[in-house]
Scaffold this active site. Structure first.
Site, PDB file in Angstrom:
ATOM      1  N   SER A   1      39.594  48.967  64.772  1.00  0.00           N
ATOM      2  CA  SER A   1      39.659  50.187  65.356  1.00  0.00           C
ATOM      3  C   SER A   1      39.579  50.995  64.052  1.00  0.00           C
ATOM      4  O   SER A   1      40.078  50.726  62.971  1.00  0.00           O
ATOM      5  CB  SER A   1      40.948  50.396  66.233  1.00  0.00           C
ATOM      6  OG  SER A   1      40.873  49.854  67.295  1.00  0.00           O
TER       7      SER A   1
HETATM    8  N1  SAH Z   1      43.645  46.528  67.585  1.00  0.00           N
HETATM    9  C1  SAH Z   1      42.417  45.767  67.259  1.00  0.00           C
HETATM   10  C2  SAH Z   1      41.243  46.228  68.070  1.00  0.00           C
HETATM   11  C3  SAH Z   1      40.402  45.187  68.482  1.00  0.00           C
HETATM   12  S1  SAH Z   1      38.957  45.541  69.681  1.00  0.00           S
HETATM   13  C4  SAH Z   1      41.932  45.968  65.768  1.00  0.00           C
HETATM   14  O1  SAH Z   1      42.210  46.894  65.341  1.00  0.00           O
HETATM   15  O2  SAH Z   1      41.375  45.118  65.140  1.00  0.00           O
HETATM   16  C5  SAH Z   1      39.787  45.101  71.278  1.00  0.00           C
HETATM   17  C6  SAH Z   1      40.351  43.827  70.887  1.00  0.00           C
HETATM   18  O3  SAH Z   1      40.767  43.378  72.622  1.00  0.00           O
HETATM   19  C7  SAH Z   1      39.236  42.503  70.818  1.00  0.00           C
HETATM   20  O4  SAH Z   1      39.707  41.602  69.775  1.00  0.00           O
HETATM   21  C8  SAH Z   1      39.101  42.016  72.313  1.00  0.00           C
HETATM   22  O5  SAH Z   1      38.670  40.449  72.174  1.00  0.00           O
HETATM   23  C9  SAH Z   1      40.376  41.940  72.755  1.00  0.00           C
HETATM   24  N2  SAH Z   1      40.222  41.946  74.322  1.00  0.00           N
HETATM   25  C10 SAH Z   1      39.308  42.482  75.339  1.00  0.00           C
HETATM   26  N3  SAH Z   1      39.739  42.207  76.349  1.00  0.00           N
HETATM   27  C11 SAH Z   1      40.860  41.415  76.615  1.00  0.00           C
HETATM   28  C12 SAH Z   1      41.888  41.114  77.460  1.00  0.00           C
HETATM   29  N4  SAH Z   1      41.690  41.216  78.658  1.00  0.00           N
HETATM   30  N5  SAH Z   1      43.050  40.535  77.114  1.00  0.00           N
HETATM   31  C13 SAH Z   1      43.185  40.408  75.779  1.00  0.00           C
HETATM   32  N6  SAH Z   1      42.413  40.953  74.767  1.00  0.00           N
HETATM   33  C14 SAH Z   1      41.506  41.599  75.088  1.00  0.00           C
END
Ligand code: SAH
Length: 229
Positions: A69
């Site tokens: 993010s």
């Molecule tokens: N906070 C992270 C954001 C990653 S993007 C960063 O800054 O790196 C969102 C993340 O949510 C991804 O890694 C994706 O695989 C995860 N995600 C999506 N749907 C999900 C779900 N149902 N349960 C758990 N994680 C999920």
């Protein structure tokens, strides 16, 4: 760590906070959050070939169709959690582990759930290398939270939900806060803060329009439109 890079990132976060003051209702984020942003080496959480951009105030791809993010959004969401001393925090969407590290700087214990196993594994490796011992990892669909360790002082969801999952509200302690982008996938969502009152009443605040990758749903999601691939 690149000091010039960190300083530039912090300055960009301050600028974007000022530019969005109409939504946020204030000019600055919590200094404790800004200090945590200064301490965590974001360059360790981005793919090697993108290291030159590690301190840019923007999201970057981390593989598996996911992104790390934008620093301003990480700082804002952490600020909105208003993490009390000794807090227990649940994060849904470990991704790169960058937001997890910021939480681990400020909370007593962090519980983080990721649905894509290789992402969760890579994040754990980096967070272990950096010495974070207060993070607990789970590979699962985060819609259901992590009830075994509830109640939480704060819950943060780092992917967009169509609706606020009731299970997450139920896992907040009275007075606890849920910070979550809510709205249609591959579109604009509202960053929401939901506070569970001491009396059980639930307060909802719309903070800022945002654009997150969607939470993966049971049975899979719709494909991303070409424009956002
Ligand atoms: N906070 C992270 C954001 C990653 S993007 C960063 O800054 O790196 C969102 C993340 O949510 C991804 O890694 C994706 O695989 C995860 N995600 C999506 N749907 C999900 C779900 N149902 N349960 C758990 N994680 C999920």
């Amino acid at each position: 760590m690149s000091n010039a890079g960190v300083e530039r990132m912090l300055a960009d976060i301050r600028t974007e906070t000022a530019l969005t003051r109409r939504w946020l209702g204030r000019d600055e984020l919590d200094p404790k959050v800004m200090d945590a942003m200064a301490r965590v080496p974001r360059d360790r959480f981005v793919p090697e070939e993108l290291r030159d951009h590690a301190w840019d105030n923007g999201p970057l791809p981390i593989g598996h169709g996911q992104t790390i993010s934008q620093p301003f959004i990480v700082a804002l969401m952490t600020d909105l959690l208003d993490i009390p001393p000794g807090a227990r925090i649940l994060e849904i969407g470990t991704g790169s582990g960058y937001q997890t590290a910021i939480l681990a700087e400020l909370a007593d214990q962090v519980y983080t759930v990721e649905v894509v196993p290789p992402l969760g594994k890579a994040a754990k490796r980096i967070l272990d290398e950096l010495g974070y011992e207060n993070v607990h990892y789970r590979t699962a669909d985060g819609h259901l939270g992590w009830p075994e360790h509830a109640p939480y002082d704060g819950i943060i969801v780092t992917a967009a939900a169509r609706e606020v999952p009731d299970e997450l509200i139920e896992q907040l302690r009275p007075g606890g806060r849920l910070v979550i982008p809510v709205g249609p996938p591959w579109s604009t969502q509202q960053l929401m803060r939901i506070t569970r009152g001491e009396d059980g009443e639930v307060k909802q605040e719309a903070i800022l329009p945002v654009a997150f990758v969607p939470l993966v749903e049971e049975g899979g999601n719709d494909e991303a439109p070409e424009s956002v691939k």
